[in-house]
Each structure stands twice: as structure tokens, then as C-alpha cells.
Design an enzyme around this catalytic site. Sequence first.
Site, PDB file in Angstrom:
ATOM      1  N   MET A   1      67.323 -18.579  56.481  1.00  0.00           N
ATOM      2  CA  MET A   1      67.018 -17.307  57.133  1.00  0.00           C
ATOM      3  C   MET A   1      67.769 -16.150  56.477  1.00  0.00           C
ATOM      4  SD  MET A   1      64.749 -18.068  59.257  1.00  0.00           S
ATOM      5  CE  MET A   1      64.559 -16.578  60.205  1.00  0.00           C
TER       6      MET A   1
ATOM      7  N   LYS B   1      80.432 -18.962  64.953  1.00  0.00           N
ATOM      8  CA  LYS B   1      79.993 -17.564  64.925  1.00  0.00           C
ATOM      9  C   LYS B   1      81.102 -16.655  65.464  1.00  0.00           C
ATOM     10  CE  LYS B   1      74.938 -18.333  65.420  1.00  0.00           C
ATOM     11  NZ  LYS B   1      74.141 -17.967  64.280  1.00  0.00           N
TER      12      LYS B   1
ATOM     13  N   SER C   1      68.980 -18.289  67.335  1.00  0.00           N
ATOM     14  CA  SER C   1      67.710 -18.523  68.021  1.00  0.00           C
ATOM     15  C   SER C   1      67.927 -19.100  69.409  1.00  0.00           C
ATOM     16  CB  SER C   1      66.807 -19.439  67.192  1.00  0.00           C
ATOM     17  OG  SER C   1      67.529 -20.464  66.610  1.00  0.00           O
TER      18      SER C   1
ATOM     19  N   HIS D   1      66.245 -11.320  65.952  1.00  0.00           N
ATOM     20  CA  HIS D   1      65.716 -12.668  65.768  1.00  0.00           C
ATOM     21  C   HIS D   1      64.470 -12.647  64.891  1.00  0.00           C
ATOM     22  CE1 HIS D   1      63.847 -16.517  67.548  1.00  0.00           C
ATOM     23  NE2 HIS D   1      64.727 -16.843  66.644  1.00  0.00           N
TER      24      HIS D   1
ATOM     25  N   ASN E   1      60.646 -17.636  60.901  1.00  0.00           N
ATOM     26  CA  ASN E   1      60.552 -18.312  59.622  1.00  0.00           C
ATOM     27  C   ASN E   1      59.077 -18.569  59.284  1.00  0.00           C
ATOM     28  OD1 ASN E   1      61.120 -19.897  57.430  1.00  0.00           O
ATOM     29  ND2 ASN E   1      61.975 -21.621  58.588  1.00  0.00           N
TER      30      ASN E   1
ATOM     31  N   GLU F   1      62.298 -10.172  67.153  1.00  0.00           N
ATOM     32  CA  GLU F   1      62.735  -9.942  68.531  1.00  0.00           C
ATOM     33  C   GLU F   1      64.114  -9.284  68.505  1.00  0.00           C
ATOM     34  OE1 GLU F   1      60.753 -13.496  71.218  1.00  0.00           O
ATOM     35  OE2 GLU F   1      62.465 -14.030  69.963  1.00  0.00           O
TER      36      GLU F   1
ATOM     37  N   ASN G   1      59.743 -18.265  71.398  1.00  0.00           N
ATOM     38  CA  ASN G   1      59.999 -19.708  71.427  1.00  0.00           C
ATOM     39  C   ASN G   1      59.795 -20.274  72.822  1.00  0.00           C
ATOM     40  OD1 ASN G   1      60.501 -19.849  68.753  1.00  0.00           O
ATOM     41  ND2 ASN G   1      62.732 -19.778  68.925  1.00  0.00           N
TER      42      ASN G   1
HETATM   43  P1  NAI Z   1      71.075 -22.662  57.155  1.00  0.00           P
HETATM   44  O1  NAI Z   1      71.871 -23.864  57.448  1.00  0.00           O
HETATM   45  O2  NAI Z   1      69.949 -22.755  56.199  1.00  0.00           O
HETATM   46  O3  NAI Z   1      72.065 -21.541  56.597  1.00  0.00           O
HETATM   47  C1  NAI Z   1      73.285 -21.213  57.136  1.00  0.00           C
HETATM   48  C2  NAI Z   1      74.176 -20.692  56.002  1.00  0.00           C
HETATM   49  O4  NAI Z   1      75.331 -20.112  56.568  1.00  0.00           O
HETATM   50  C3  NAI Z   1      74.640 -21.775  55.037  1.00  0.00           C
HETATM   51  O5  NAI Z   1      74.312 -21.393  53.717  1.00  0.00           O
HETATM   52  C4  NAI Z   1      76.148 -21.818  55.231  1.00  0.00           C
HETATM   53  O6  NAI Z   1      76.838 -22.105  54.030  1.00  0.00           O
HETATM   54  C5  NAI Z   1      76.441 -20.423  55.726  1.00  0.00           C
HETATM   55  N1  NAI Z   1      77.634 -20.319  56.542  1.00  0.00           N
HETATM   56  C6  NAI Z   1      77.996 -21.090  57.582  1.00  0.00           C
HETATM   57  N2  NAI Z   1      79.144 -20.646  58.103  1.00  0.00           N
HETATM   58  C7  NAI Z   1      79.507 -19.564  57.395  1.00  0.00           C
HETATM   59  C8  NAI Z   1      80.600 -18.646  57.441  1.00  0.00           C
HETATM   60  N3  NAI Z   1      81.549 -18.766  58.361  1.00  0.00           N
HETATM   61  N4  NAI Z   1      80.649 -17.656  56.552  1.00  0.00           N
HETATM   62  C9  NAI Z   1      79.702 -17.517  55.596  1.00  0.00           C
HETATM   63  N5  NAI Z   1      78.634 -18.350  55.506  1.00  0.00           N
HETATM   64  C10 NAI Z   1      78.551 -19.355  56.387  1.00  0.00           C
HETATM   65  O7  NAI Z   1      70.621 -22.071  58.541  1.00  0.00           O
HETATM   66  P2  NAI Z   1      69.343 -21.179  58.912  1.00  0.00           P
HETATM   67  O8  NAI Z   1      68.210 -22.048  59.233  1.00  0.00           O
HETATM   68  O9  NAI Z   1      69.195 -20.115  57.910  1.00  0.00           O
HETATM   69  O10 NAI Z   1      69.809 -20.539  60.295  1.00  0.00           O
HETATM   70  C11 NAI Z   1      70.732 -19.486  60.358  1.00  0.00           C
HETATM   71  C12 NAI Z   1      70.648 -18.849  61.725  1.00  0.00           C
HETATM   72  O11 NAI Z   1      69.330 -18.378  61.935  1.00  0.00           O
HETATM   73  C13 NAI Z   1      70.948 -19.764  62.881  1.00  0.00           C
HETATM   74  O12 NAI Z   1      71.637 -19.030  63.865  1.00  0.00           O
HETATM   75  C14 NAI Z   1      69.561 -20.183  63.381  1.00  0.00           C
HETATM   76  O13 NAI Z   1      69.544 -20.532  64.739  1.00  0.00           O
HETATM   77  C15 NAI Z   1      68.791 -18.929  63.146  1.00  0.00           C
HETATM   78  N6  NAI Z   1      67.342 -19.075  62.998  1.00  0.00           N
HETATM   79  C16 NAI Z   1      66.814 -20.088  62.243  1.00  0.00           C
HETATM   80  C17 NAI Z   1      65.441 -20.209  62.096  1.00  0.00           C
HETATM   81  C18 NAI Z   1      64.849 -21.296  61.242  1.00  0.00           C
HETATM   82  O14 NAI Z   1      63.620 -21.491  61.302  1.00  0.00           O
HETATM   83  N7  NAI Z   1      65.629 -21.989  60.443  1.00  0.00           N
HETATM   84  C19 NAI Z   1      64.520 -19.261  62.767  1.00  0.00           C
HETATM   85  C20 NAI Z   1      65.184 -18.195  63.471  1.00  0.00           C
HETATM   86  C21 NAI Z   1      66.542 -18.145  63.590  1.00  0.00           C
END
Ligand code: NAI
Length: 672
Positions: free
Chosen positions: A314, A394, A416, A437, A440, A449, A487
Site C-alpha cells: 500500500m 504504529k 484498515s 484508507h 488495493n 475513505e 469493507n
Molecule cells: P506490507 O506488509 O506490504 O507493508 C508494510 C511495510 O511497512 C513493510 O515494507 C515494512 O517493512 C514497513 N514497516 C513496518 N514497520 C515499520 C516502521 N516502524 N517503520 C518503517 N517501516 C515499517 O503491508 P500493506 O499491505 O502495505 O499494509 C500497510 C497498511 O495498509 C496496513 O495498516 C494495512 O491494514 C493497510 N491496508 C492494506 C490493504 C491491502 O490490501 N494490503 C488495503 C488497505 C489498507
Amino acid sequence: MSDKYWKIEKDDNNIAWLHFDTPDSAANLLAQAAIKELDEIIQGFEKELPQAVVILSDKKDSFVFGADIKEFTALDNKEQALAFMHNGHALMNRIEALACPTVSMVHGICLGGGTELSLACDYFIASDHKKTKIGLPEIKLGIHPGYGGTARSIERCGPLAAMNIMLTGRALTARAAKKIKLIDEMVPQRQLKSAAEHYALNAPKRKPLPLLTRLTNSAPLRPLIASQMRKQVASKAKPEHYPAPYTLIDLWQKNAGNKKQMLEKEAVAVAELATTDTARNLVRVFFLQENLKSQGKKVKFDVEHVHVIGGGIMGGDIASWCAIQGYSVTVQDQSPERLAQTIKRAQYSFKKKFKRDRRAIRDANDLLMADHRGAGIHRADIVIEAIFEDAEVKRALYESIEPKMKPDAILATNTSSIKLEDLSSCLQNPGRLVGLHFFNPVALMPLVEIIRGNESDENVVQQALAFAKNIGKLPLAVKSSPGFLVNRILMPYILEAVTMVDEGIAPEVIDKAATDYGMPMGPIELADTVGLDICKSVANILSEALGLPLPDNLKQLSDKKLGKKTGEGFYKYKDGKPVKNKKASYDNPQEVQDRLVMRLINEATACLREGIVEEKDLIDAGVIFGTGFAPFRGGPLEYIRSSGIDNLSKTMDQLQSKFGDRFKKDEGWNNL
Ligand code: NAI
């Protein structure tokens, strides 16, 4: 004669420059009153012929946005619609027949009626400015061009190119329009006036279309080409859901040999289409979209720099999307390897977006910077957090970045499922946290959102709405509650689908029932695409909050079968596509469809009752733009209205007695 919309300016060469300038409006619309006024002016020219006529707009960066769609909504029946079309036709025919050269001089947006007006002129010239966009997007409103645009675009560019732009409704740059010969000339904006003068005074002859192009319009070839076109359209839209493209193909096939006849039949066809439920609902969707855009216009929020934390699926895509939209962006991730991948993926997104426009790709590259240490936080006006979905992680991040942020910068989380209140508690200034929000894949999903936490400052919410609109998304303010809007409404529908798989109904049957209803993708394929692990975690949260029963299938998930990303979920995947059993069947597909749809609309009524968004229409808007819910049905609440509350209420009762209380009507039904 009134001069409300049009001003005539005569120059020394006796060229009449017709300036279109709709009063009290930022844009020109070819409303019926503007048509009438122009018609009178042209009648005057018939009596006292100028040397030439040039049509231009006095609005900044726009020519004509199209017909006034509001006027469409007032058309009650076919007869009224036909009279409406005839007014437009009379004007266009008059312009076409005028005995002096006529030139349309276009800069900026030129769509629908604006393009049809230009096509009625002898010459159609445009500026090469990036804001110039030319198209015939009527198909998106459930009709096709109705002011002569069908016959005249085909006459200019041949049927293949013209039908392609009408069937897709896409807008072209001036360069692309010139390439297919829709326009005669493309010049820099500063030379537009002298180019118009040149055409007006010299009236150069236009070259005939190449023989091959003319052949594609010939009677023997038309049936063959039309059947190819129908096949292509059928892969995207069913005739019972979207009749307009099929009507357009028929119109061309039957009448292309005779322009006068084609023009007459065009008006009749559009008059019929304009009064169908599909057109009414698509017009409704257009206004819902405008409504969402207007949510982002209440405050001004000038953002010079965006900082994104988390370069995963994301965060990485949000960062590259912001760079595509012209913002300076830094993207931070704890893992340098991940960050390298993020930048690599961004290259791919830029190429996909800008194709061969190397300058645009370079500009986007220049705007996006990898920032492992978070140096960009200090200068960002908005920090977007998209790290792991873990409240503690977070919060720890927020505590460390808040002191580095500009005092008035806003902090937006892409969470999310985590309640905003659980995240904002660690902040010195909890009011600056808001949810942003995205869905994807970020580049394709239009909705964002904006989550209003209990502690979010109202101004911060408004700034987030403005930001989302400024990056080309449709913003929707939503209450901070489990699943937010999209969602939450989607999940019961997906869970019902998974329950049916548990019962032994084939996934193919379930997905077909949904696409037959008009969904872009079935719920089982959707769950596989999103990832079954992600589905399960959202389902867990919602099942706890709303008491939704979880199907066994989802409870016992195997790590190896998480959907498309692992090559197998409910379906097996080959080359990224699900392998489906075409023979799968079930004896009561209607019940399958009812079970899916009823769960979805029941949750929509619950969201309405709980005031998850500010007004009823915004539920329909959110569900259409956040899930792709069949646009021709106008949204879930509109679907209840048009199908009849009593009818659907009965279906709910029957399903409840057969399948249990998950089909119990929400109390919100009483207020519909
Ligand atoms: P992801 O696992 O692909 O990416 C998360 C990234 O954050 C990783 O690259 C990680 O290295 C980095 N990270 C983690 N802790 C960190 C920190 N303290 N400082 C810097 N970087 C850090 O996760 P994704 O799927 O991109 O999800 C991210 C957020 O978006 C979550 O809150 C998720 O709920 C939300 N989201 C995800 C959707 C999806 O379809 N995957 C859709 C809508 C929201």
C-alpha cells in the site's frame, strides 16, 4: 436575440468570432438555452453571411464539458427526449450547412456536445496543451452521442477509430485526436488563434480518408466488423445491463451508408436510451461522483511535500501515485531492501501510467525519493503511515515521529481495521490523526475513505478530504467504526459466498451469480485476489464487532492456499488467472444471487441507520466506487428503492426462515 451565452466579435476580415461564456459558471455546458441562442445567431448569419465563423470558449482551460446532464434527469419520456435531441440536431445541421467556412478552436476540455459541435464545423483545431482533452464519453452515461457525433466522427476518422472512442468513452489528447484525424490541426496554444484565422480565410480542402478506411464503412464489410465489435463489448458489458454500446453498433451497421438517415436514427436511439433505468442510474452515478469530489472542496490544503512511511504494497503504491499526481514525495521503510523494491515497483507504475511519455516518467522519478532514515518528515505537510497492521508498532512509530513533524502537518493512517482512538492516544496532539484508507490496487481504485476519529480535528478531516481529491481520488468521510463503510458492507457478502462453498456449491456458480447481477468480479475470486489471510483478519474483526458467523473454510486456512498470491485459494491459478470449471452448475442460481445481494444490501441499511456516512446517497457512492458494485443499478440503496422495499423484504424473510438470522432484516429497513 439574447446574448447570454454567446458573444459575437467581428474582425477586420469579417470573421465572426463566437465566444462561448456561460454566465456565473466556471465551465461551459451545451445546455438547451445555449443551443437555442447559438441557433438564432447562426440563423442570423444565414441572412448576412460573414467571411467565416470561429467558435471558441472564454473559459480558462476548457472549451465545452458536454451537454447539461441535469437537463437529462428532467426527461420523463421518449417524446420529450426526442424533442431535446432534435434541438441539438437542428443546430448542428445548420452549422454544417452554413455557406461560409466554420472553425472550432479548442483549448482545454472538449467533451460530448462540445466535440459534436466541433465536428459540425468544417474545421476542428486544438491546442497541444496537456489540458486539452477531446472525447465522446456519452457511453458512460448509458447513451451514445446524440447531437450528430456518431455519423460525423465516423465520417472524419472512419468507423474503427470513431467507434473505438465512442464505445470506450475515453478522452484523447490533441496529439492522439490528430493521429486518428478527429481534429484537423494541433498547434501550441499561443498559435491557436492564427491557426484558426488561417483555416477561416483559406478553407483548405481536407484529404479524403484512405481507401482501406473507407472500405471498413462499406455495406458488405459492416456486418463482419460489427460482430467483432459486439464480441469485444460483450467481454466487458452485458446487453441487458448496458444496452447503449450495442445500440450504437446496430446504428452504424444499419445506417452508415446514408448520413442523413444515420443522423435521424441517432436521435431516436438516444431518446430511447436516455429514458432507460440504466441511463438514469449511470447519470445518478455521475452526480454521486460529483458529490464525492465536492466533499474535498470545502477547504484549501496546499501540500508541498508528502512523506509516506511503509513502502509495502500500500505505502509503495500510495507514494508512487502521489508522485504521478505531481507531488514531491519521500518514502520511508525500515528495510532498505524493501525500499529498493518500492522504487523498482514505482518505475513500473510510472511506465504503466505514462507509457512512452519519457518526460512525464522522468518528472515522476524526480519527485519520488527513497528515504530510509525519514529525513522527509520535517518538511512534510502530510505524513501517511502504511506500516504493519499492528496497533503497538504504529503507536511506537507515532511517538517517535511526532516531535519531528511540522506543527501543522497532518498524520494520516492507512489502517484498515484499527480504531483511530487506539492509535491517537499516544500523540501530544491527537486531533492531527485522521484515517486515509486507500483500496488495493491504489492506482485503480477511485475511492479513499477519510476516517473521522472521535478525536480528529474537523479541520484535519477537511484537509484530508481535500488532499484525497487533489490527488485525483474520490474522498468519502466515514465514521471510525469497524470495517468503516466499504469493507463492512462487502464482508457479509463475501462470507455468504464462502459459506456456500462450505455447503458444496461450486465457486464458479457463486461468482457467476454475482457477475450476472453486474458485479465486476465474483466474491470468491475477489477473496482470492485480496488474499484469504487478509480477508480472514478483516472478517475476524467484523465478526467480533457485528456478530457475523465465520464459515469453517475461512477458520481453517492453510498457509499454502492464501489465494492468487500463493497460486491457490478457492481456485487454482495459472498465469495469474483462476482455472474455472465451465461445467459447474447448480439448480437454483437465483437463490445463490439473492443470498449474496441480500446480505450486502442488508448491511448497507445498517450503515445508513448508524450514520456511518453523512447522507444516504454517500452509501451508494461509497459502495459503487469502493467495490465496483453494479453502477447501472445505482447503488445498494437505490436498488432497494427501484426493486420495491416490499419485494425485497419478502425475499429477506424467506431467506431468514431457510438459512437463519443472518438474513434478519436490519432495523434500518423500517426507515427506508
Ligand atoms: P506490507 O506488509 O506490504 O507493508 C508494510 C511495510 O511497512 C513493510 O515494507 C515494512 O517493512 C514497513 N514497516 C513496518 N514497520 C515499520 C516502521 N516502524 N517503520 C518503517 N517501516 C515499517 O503491508 P500493506 O499491505 O502495505 O499494509 C500497510 C497498511 O495498509 C496496513 O495498516 C494495512 O491494514 C493497510 N491496508 C492494506 C490493504 C491491502 O490490501 N494490503 C488495503 C488497505 C489498507
